[in-house]
Design a protein around this motif. Structure first.
Motif, short mmCIF file in Angstrom:
data_model
loop_
_atom_site.label_atom_id
_atom_site.label_comp_id
_atom_site.label_asym_id
_atom_site.label_seq_id
_atom_site.Cartn_x
_atom_site.Cartn_y
_atom_site.Cartn_z
N ASN A 131 0.83 -1.22 0.00
CA ASN A 131 0.00 0.00 0.00
C ASN A 131 0.85 1.26 0.00
OD1 ASN A 131 -2.47 -1.29 -0.08
ND2 ASN A 131 -2.69 -1.40 2.14
N ILE A 132 1.95 1.23 0.77
CA ILE A 132 2.86 2.38 0.82
C ILE A 132 3.45 2.62 -0.57
CG2 ILE A 132 5.13 3.15 1.68
CD1 ILE A 132 4.33 1.81 4.39
N ARG A 133 3.88 1.52 -1.23
CA ARG A 133 4.46 1.66 -2.58
C ARG A 133 3.44 2.24 -3.56
NH1 ARG A 133 7.57 -3.05 -1.48
NH2 ARG A 133 5.96 -4.46 -2.27
N LYS A 134 2.17 1.78 -3.45
CA LYS A 134 1.12 2.29 -4.33
C LYS A 134 0.89 3.78 -4.09
CE LYS A 134 -1.52 -2.00 -4.85
NZ LYS A 134 -2.62 -2.76 -4.29
N ARG A 135 0.84 4.17 -2.79
CA ARG A 135 0.61 5.59 -2.46
C ARG A 135 1.76 6.45 -2.96
NH1 ARG A 135 -1.57 3.38 2.41
NH2 ARG A 135 0.36 3.75 3.54
N GLN A 136 3.00 5.92 -2.83
CA GLN A 136 4.17 6.67 -3.31
C GLN A 136 4.10 6.86 -4.83
OE1 GLN A 136 7.30 4.20 -1.76
NE2 GLN A 136 7.68 5.53 -0.02
N ALA A 137 3.76 5.77 -5.54
CA ALA A 137 3.67 5.83 -7.01
C ALA A 137 2.59 6.82 -7.44
CB ALA A 137 3.39 4.44 -7.57
N GLN A 138 1.44 6.78 -6.74
CA GLN A 138 0.34 7.70 -7.06
C GLN A 138 0.75 9.15 -6.79
OE1 GLN A 138 -2.69 6.01 -4.58
NE2 GLN A 138 -3.34 4.51 -6.10
N GLY A 139 1.44 9.34 -5.67
CA GLY A 139 1.90 10.69 -5.30
C GLY A 139 2.88 11.25 -6.31
N ILE A 140 3.79 10.40 -6.76
CA ILE A 140 4.79 10.83 -7.75
C ILE A 140 4.11 11.16 -9.07
CG2 ILE A 140 6.73 10.00 -9.17
CD1 ILE A 140 7.64 8.44 -6.59
N ALA A 141 3.15 10.31 -9.48
CA ALA A 141 2.42 10.54 -10.75
C ALA A 141 1.68 11.88 -10.71
CB ALA A 141 1.45 9.40 -11.00
N VAL A 142 1.01 12.17 -9.58
CA VAL A 142 0.27 13.43 -9.42
C VAL A 142 1.24 14.62 -9.46
CG1 VAL A 142 -1.09 14.82 -7.80
CG2 VAL A 142 -1.68 12.42 -8.18
#
Length: 202
Positions: A131-142
């Protein structure tokens, strides 16, 4: 005579292992018996852990702060727990989860509860990391969509960069002086010089 050991793992060299060491010291683990691994998030080579496992003997006690110190995923945590408790015959105490203390409840029910708790916690640990990795990836994409750049900030060229280059090429200015004026390393200077020349050609 049975020994008491502690294992500490931090996932990058920037993380502080102090909290884990303090908790182990409270349980009278000698500093010589504390094994520490520091590593990047991508690597899971654990030389100190491997050294510790080789040293462990039946009846020894191992303290770890949390269950995810044993592995990076559900299966790995399960496997390490099996090796330590079944093959090596040691006791494990997980400080953050008192239910995971193999010294308690050596009977069938105690073992069953410990195994059940282990399965749940190792699953939760893996799930949280994902979940942390997904949130990081989403944050970077945004952030990228908003034009935010990652990495080191670009070094701006001085206004007289062309003039400095010209003087340096004519051997009227030493490279050390050019670097000092530009406030950059030699490698950065040559990279910037290549970019500058490409722009001039356009």
């Amino acid at each position: 005579m049975a020994q008491v050991y502690g294992y500490v793992r931090v996932s990058s060299i920037d993380q502080n292992e102090e909290r884990q060491i303090v908790e182990l010291s409270k349980r009278n683990v000698l500093s010589k018996n504390i094994y520490i691994d520091k590593q990047s998030g991508k690597s899971f080579e654990r030389p100190q852990y491997k050294k510790l496992v080789r040293k462990l003997k039946q009846g020894d006690l191992l303290y770890i702060l949390s269950i995810d110190r044993l592995g990076r995923n559900y299966l790995e945590i399960q496997e390490q727990w099996r090796i330590l408790t079944k093959e090596k015959g040691i006791d494990i105490c997980v400080i953050d989860m008192p239910l995971l203390d193999t010294r308690n409840g050596k009977d069938l029910m105690g073992t069953f509860i410990a195994d059940l708790v282990l399965q749940i916690l190792s699953f939760v640990a893996q799930n949280e990391r994902e979940n942390i990795r997904k949130r990081q990836a989403q944050g970077i994409a945004v952030a990228k969509a908003k034009g935010i750049k990652f990495g080191r900030p670009e070094i701006a060229l001085p206004e007289n960069f062309g003039e400095l280059v010209h003087e340096w090429e004519k051997k009227r200015l030493p490279i050390s002086e050019v670097l000092e004026v530009c406030k950059m390393s030699e490698a950065t200077f040559y990279r910037k010089l290549r970019e500058y020349r490409l722009l001039k050609q356009k």
